[in-house]
Design a protein around this motif. Sequence first.
Motif, mmCIF file in Angstrom:
data_model
loop_
_atom_site.group_PDB
_atom_site.id
_atom_site.type_symbol
_atom_site.label_atom_id
_atom_site.label_comp_id
_atom_site.label_asym_id
_atom_site.label_seq_id
_atom_site.Cartn_x
_atom_site.Cartn_y
_atom_site.Cartn_z
ATOM 1 N N ALA A 86 11.093 -12.755 0.952
ATOM 2 C CA ALA A 86 10.161 -12.338 1.992
ATOM 3 C C ALA A 86 9.846 -13.461 2.961
ATOM 4 O O ALA A 86 9.019 -13.299 3.840
ATOM 5 C CB ALA A 86 8.872 -11.825 1.361
ATOM 6 N N TYR A 87 10.531 -14.607 2.818
ATOM 7 C CA TYR A 87 10.414 -15.721 3.753
ATOM 8 C C TYR A 87 8.965 -16.166 3.964
ATOM 9 O O TYR A 87 8.568 -16.454 5.080
ATOM 10 C CB TYR A 87 11.058 -15.396 5.104
ATOM 11 C CG TYR A 87 12.459 -14.885 4.968
ATOM 12 C CD1 TYR A 87 13.498 -15.759 4.619
ATOM 13 C CD2 TYR A 87 12.760 -13.547 5.169
ATOM 14 C CE1 TYR A 87 14.797 -15.298 4.477
ATOM 15 C CE2 TYR A 87 14.054 -13.081 5.029
ATOM 16 C CZ TYR A 87 15.060 -13.961 4.674
ATOM 17 O OH TYR A 87 16.332 -13.516 4.527
ATOM 18 N N GLY A 88 8.164 -16.159 2.918
ATOM 19 C CA GLY A 88 6.787 -16.585 3.091
ATOM 20 C C GLY A 88 6.357 -17.458 1.929
ATOM 21 O O GLY A 88 6.790 -17.238 0.791
ATOM 22 N N ARG A 89 5.513 -18.434 2.192
ATOM 23 C CA ARG A 89 5.058 -19.295 1.103
ATOM 24 C C ARG A 89 3.659 -18.917 0.657
ATOM 25 O O ARG A 89 3.207 -19.333 -0.394
ATOM 26 C CB ARG A 89 5.104 -20.757 1.547
ATOM 27 C CG ARG A 89 6.524 -21.299 1.672
ATOM 28 C CD ARG A 89 6.539 -22.803 1.830
ATOM 29 N NE ARG A 89 5.698 -23.262 2.921
ATOM 30 C CZ ARG A 89 6.076 -23.247 4.197
ATOM 31 N NH1 ARG A 89 7.271 -22.807 4.535
ATOM 32 N NH2 ARG A 89 5.267 -23.672 5.139
ATOM 33 N N ASN A 90 2.922 -18.140 1.453
ATOM 34 C CA ASN A 90 1.596 -17.680 1.041
ATOM 35 C C ASN A 90 1.751 -16.372 0.266
ATOM 36 O O ASN A 90 1.889 -15.291 0.844
ATOM 37 C CB ASN A 90 0.710 -17.480 2.264
ATOM 38 C CG ASN A 90 -0.671 -16.976 1.887
ATOM 39 O OD1 ASN A 90 -0.967 -16.792 0.705
ATOM 40 N ND2 ASN A 90 -1.497 -16.734 2.879
ATOM 41 N N ASN A 139 -0.479 -13.279 1.030
ATOM 42 C CA ASN A 139 -0.130 -12.544 2.239
ATOM 43 C C ASN A 139 1.174 -11.772 2.071
ATOM 44 O O ASN A 139 1.298 -10.635 2.524
ATOM 45 C CB ASN A 139 -0.035 -13.522 3.411
ATOM 46 C CG ASN A 139 0.154 -12.798 4.722
ATOM 47 O OD1 ASN A 139 1.247 -12.734 5.237
ATOM 48 N ND2 ASN A 139 -0.924 -12.218 5.229
ATOM 49 N N VAL A 140 2.140 -12.381 1.398
ATOM 50 C CA VAL A 140 3.418 -11.694 1.188
ATOM 51 C C VAL A 140 3.197 -10.410 0.389
ATOM 52 O O VAL A 140 3.758 -9.353 0.694
ATOM 53 C CB VAL A 140 4.415 -12.629 0.473
ATOM 54 C CG1 VAL A 140 5.622 -11.844 -0.003
ATOM 55 C CG2 VAL A 140 4.850 -13.738 1.410
ATOM 56 N N LEU A 167 0.456 -8.669 0.336
ATOM 57 C CA LEU A 167 -0.281 -7.710 1.165
ATOM 58 C C LEU A 167 0.612 -7.022 2.192
ATOM 59 O O LEU A 167 0.501 -5.823 2.418
ATOM 60 C CB LEU A 167 -1.433 -8.409 1.892
ATOM 61 C CG LEU A 167 -2.672 -8.708 1.067
ATOM 62 C CD1 LEU A 167 -3.678 -9.462 1.901
ATOM 63 C CD2 LEU A 167 -3.284 -7.404 0.567
ATOM 64 N N VAL A 168 1.480 -7.808 2.861
ATOM 65 C CA VAL A 168 2.213 -7.193 3.978
ATOM 66 C C VAL A 168 3.637 -6.825 3.616
ATOM 67 O O VAL A 168 4.332 -6.211 4.423
ATOM 68 C CB VAL A 168 2.237 -8.110 5.219
ATOM 69 C CG1 VAL A 168 0.825 -8.386 5.684
ATOM 70 C CG2 VAL A 168 2.988 -9.389 4.951
ATOM 71 N N ASP A 169 4.103 -7.205 2.428
ATOM 72 C CA ASP A 169 5.491 -6.890 2.125
ATOM 73 C C ASP A 169 5.644 -6.192 0.777
ATOM 74 O O ASP A 169 5.962 -5.004 0.717
ATOM 75 C CB ASP A 169 6.322 -8.176 2.186
ATOM 76 C CG ASP A 169 7.803 -7.883 2.373
ATOM 77 O OD1 ASP A 169 8.215 -6.756 2.065
ATOM 78 O OD2 ASP A 169 8.544 -8.766 2.813
ATOM 79 N N ALA A 216 2.946 -3.445 0.564
ATOM 80 C CA ALA A 216 2.496 -3.054 1.900
ATOM 81 C C ALA A 216 1.992 -1.614 1.936
ATOM 82 O O ALA A 216 1.100 -1.279 2.710
ATOM 83 C CB ALA A 216 3.626 -3.251 2.896
ATOM 84 N N LEU A 217 2.567 -0.770 1.070
ATOM 85 C CA LEU A 217 2.119 0.633 1.078
ATOM 86 C C LEU A 217 0.640 0.715 0.696
ATOM 87 O O LEU A 217 -0.117 1.500 1.281
ATOM 88 C CB LEU A 217 2.981 1.445 0.112
ATOM 89 C CG LEU A 217 2.790 2.949 0.165
ATOM 90 C CD1 LEU A 217 3.155 3.488 1.531
ATOM 91 C CD2 LEU A 217 3.614 3.634 -0.896
ATOM 92 N N THR A 262 -1.571 -1.608 1.206
ATOM 93 C CA THR A 262 -2.335 -2.088 2.351
ATOM 94 C C THR A 262 -2.437 -1.006 3.417
ATOM 95 O O THR A 262 -3.490 -0.814 4.033
ATOM 96 C CB THR A 262 -1.654 -3.337 2.937
ATOM 97 O OG1 THR A 262 -1.361 -4.229 1.874
ATOM 98 C CG2 THR A 262 -2.528 -4.002 3.956
ATOM 99 N N MET A 263 -1.335 -0.308 3.610
ATOM 100 C CA MET A 263 -1.349 0.793 4.590
ATOM 101 C C MET A 263 -2.465 1.782 4.240
ATOM 102 O O MET A 263 -3.233 2.208 5.101
ATOM 103 C CB MET A 263 0.012 1.495 4.536
ATOM 104 C CG MET A 263 0.214 2.564 5.575
ATOM 105 S SD MET A 263 0.577 1.825 7.183
ATOM 106 C CE MET A 263 -0.188 3.033 8.226
#
Lengths: 143, 789
Positions: B721-725, B728-729, B731-733, B736-737, B739-740
């Motif tokens: 997911a190319y994220g270090r946090n 957040n990863v 939550l948004v990846d 994500a459903l 969160t939606m």
Amino acid sequence: MNDPRQSMLPAACRLVVPTMAVLSVYLLLRGHNLPGGGFIGGLVMASALVLRTMVDPKREPKIDLITLSGAGLLVALASAAMPLFTGRTFFTGLWGGEIWLPAIGKLKLGTPLLFDIGVFIVVTAVAAKLLLVLMAQSRTRDN
Amino acid sequence: MEPFWIILAPLVASLAAPGIVRALGPGRAGVVLAAVPFWIAGWLLKDAFTGAAAAEWSHPWLPALGVDLALKVGGFERLFLFLVSFIGGLVCIYGGSYLSGDGKAARFFVIVLMFMAAMLGVIAADDLILTFVFWELTSLTSFLLVGYKFYDMAARKAALQALLVTAAGGLSLLAGLLLLTRITGETRISMLAAHSAEIAASPLFVPALLLVLGGVFTKSAQVPFHFWLPGAMAAPTPVSAYLHSATMVKAGVILLAKLSPAMSQTELWGWIVAPVGALTMLTGVVMAIYQTDLKRLLAYSTVSVLGTLVMLLGFGDSFSFKTAMFLALVHGFYKGALFMVAGTVDHATGTRDVNSLSGLRKSMPWLGVAAAAAALSMSGVPPTLGFISKELLYEAKLSLPFARHSVAALGVLANALAVAIALIVGVRPFLGGHGSAPVTHKPGPGMVLPPVVLATLGLALGLVPGLLDRVLISPAALAQGFDPKTAKLTLWHGFTPVLALSVITLLLGAAIFLRRERFAFLGRAVDAVKPLTPSAIYQSGLDGLLRAAAYLTDWIQHGQLRVYVRITLLAASLLILLGLWHAVGDFSLTTMVPPGFFETMVVLLMSVSAIAALVAKSRLAAILCLGGVGYSVAFLFVAYGAPDLAITQLLVETLTVVLFSFVILRLPQIRNISRRRTRRLDGAVAAIAGLAMTLVVWKSVHVRTHESISAGIIECSATEAYGRNVVNVILVDFRALDTMGEILVLALAGLGVTALLARKRVLSRIEDPLGEHAAAGETRPVNPHVKTR
């Protein structure tokens, strides 16, 4: 306006509100790698909007915030639906190139970022709307 | 041409209707829109004449369940599709003219054409699930049409009644169809016949049959569900002519006929279907004979014919099946015509009361001709189609294996009453001198031509019954596996007992007509047993339900925030404690790490703040102290390495304090709002909730039934997911459903709060959307639970 207590907050706000707005976007964009993200950024942005209206009740946001929250949902939904057009399942992350931004550094673009922007918009709109409605309510009762 | 156009074309017309009505006015728009159903009818007729093979079309819909969008247009479907589209075209012309003075005519066309698409779908669908979908769509569109005059309380009530009865039946039907699918593993209707032995042998057969019949009987207004149909007469007459005589109420009969190859070869079928049909046949005419409203007379006689059709299908033999097919067509013609006549008379004179109508032949001669021709067909006078169908009906009854004489006698009684009704509706208003109700507006050609066409067809086709037989009726029987040669459609059967019965029927009917005032006692008798009638039972059931709902709402939604919080906390704590009682793990302190200096200080700060909030004398101080507790929690998050949570907590806490401070200054002093006893209770509740929360956290530290997923997620978040946090990863990846869903709830909450606080402004807009009712002096019921300030 001669009362210093009355003029201090407005003066501070002129400085603080834009700073908060910039900070909120900064928090949003750096969120994928460092503490931050759409939710936190949205809360900061909402605080900025509320602070602005608190100082001068006439300066309400020009956009209808309920419409804005709907728009945020649509942005989030669009990011989720995009992979469908490439034959992948709903909510699969699609990633593109990298750009360089000052203060943030390298930022990888992709649908999760777009989704976070949607979250940012919804949180900003709803939090600001709730506070502003209550504020307006307490003001009308004063009068 | 593909069969799906049959459904698509009316839908397209429905979309175009508002534009066409605006451009041409309702009268002409009706003629233009009628082109669509007429085109469908013409196409079907062409195929019927050339004897084209059944057209099939299918498209995968839910492949995992084997459900397809499957359509089939064979001999059986052609007959009913033709009936629905042909009468539909006439209704478009008639309705346009009937509603020409009505500003909402576009709505009529939109819904009627949607209904037409749904009805054609019920007939053409070859998949059980698809049939059900169309079936429900006919119920919904019917609801909208019955409630067309939505500003009229009676119309709304009738619409709701029709919807509740047919939709309840729809649920029963769905359950029955699903059972049927479970027995056979098949959703294609045309494939079900091959499984008939399997169906009959299955232990699920009886419930499946009963549930399917629940749907059929409610839709086709069989006793004891017949009462919604006369109620539905609140609809504008073009709607009654279409939905409640020719088409929708026949949906039950159509489905019964569609399923009869698969299900009719059992004893139970005959034992349930035929008696219910016979009872309905008799009830309908008996209830009709003492009515004085033209539309109610016709509605009850329609109930009777529907009963006859169901009874014939219940007999289950080839002769009866073919007779039913024929009767359905004949009835559509004459009843459609009579409904339109009644509507035109109502439109012209302003009344539908038979006692105040007479001598209309002078002002509306063509309408009189149409009425008389349709009445002749309904009475079964030669050489009309009605005569032929009545002969077949008697023959079917006389060839029953048992009880044939009593069934035939009942049939004669029902038909004689039908003759009397035909005379009351179709002949009586046009004879005699000028009645008390004068013709105020003369009807245009659009309101006279359609009934004339239908009535003329009923007469003219009677002269060439062989043609009708070859083109429509025999193929329909053959397609459902019944032998069409058993029954012959001819005008002259010779001097047979059947002819004698026909003559007796006519004479008896004429006698009843002449002495119709004598039957008023039936009305008094029905009034006497009113609490026991199905419609009264329906009404008291509905009232009881509403009362129970109001009671429950008062009990649960009392509006006291303190009690809400108390109940929520107690219930949650109770559930947690119960769960802990059974859960694995222990409460030992051994694995716990002793808290460090920083944590101890934070907890101390938190406790001091909490106690300060409790003893605070002013609200503002209490709120600030609570904020202090919140900030302390944020410090704890920092201490345990959750910066995202800490930031969020800080922001939310700040905003909460701001929000509170807006509201709090308007509230009364703390000392005034609660007594000592209430506070003690609140304290106990708070202690229990705190205890439950502490225990669950304590225990959950020791419970680990699965491997932790943290490591996996941390690993994936950087590479995939190319994220270090990680927060957040997730939550948004990764999630994500979720969160939606959360932001959706958030947006809805914002909408709700805005609506609540801006209630006054919004309500005044809801109460009078068109701004016309205040002028009309009518009060609209507003939801009693929303109190205006």
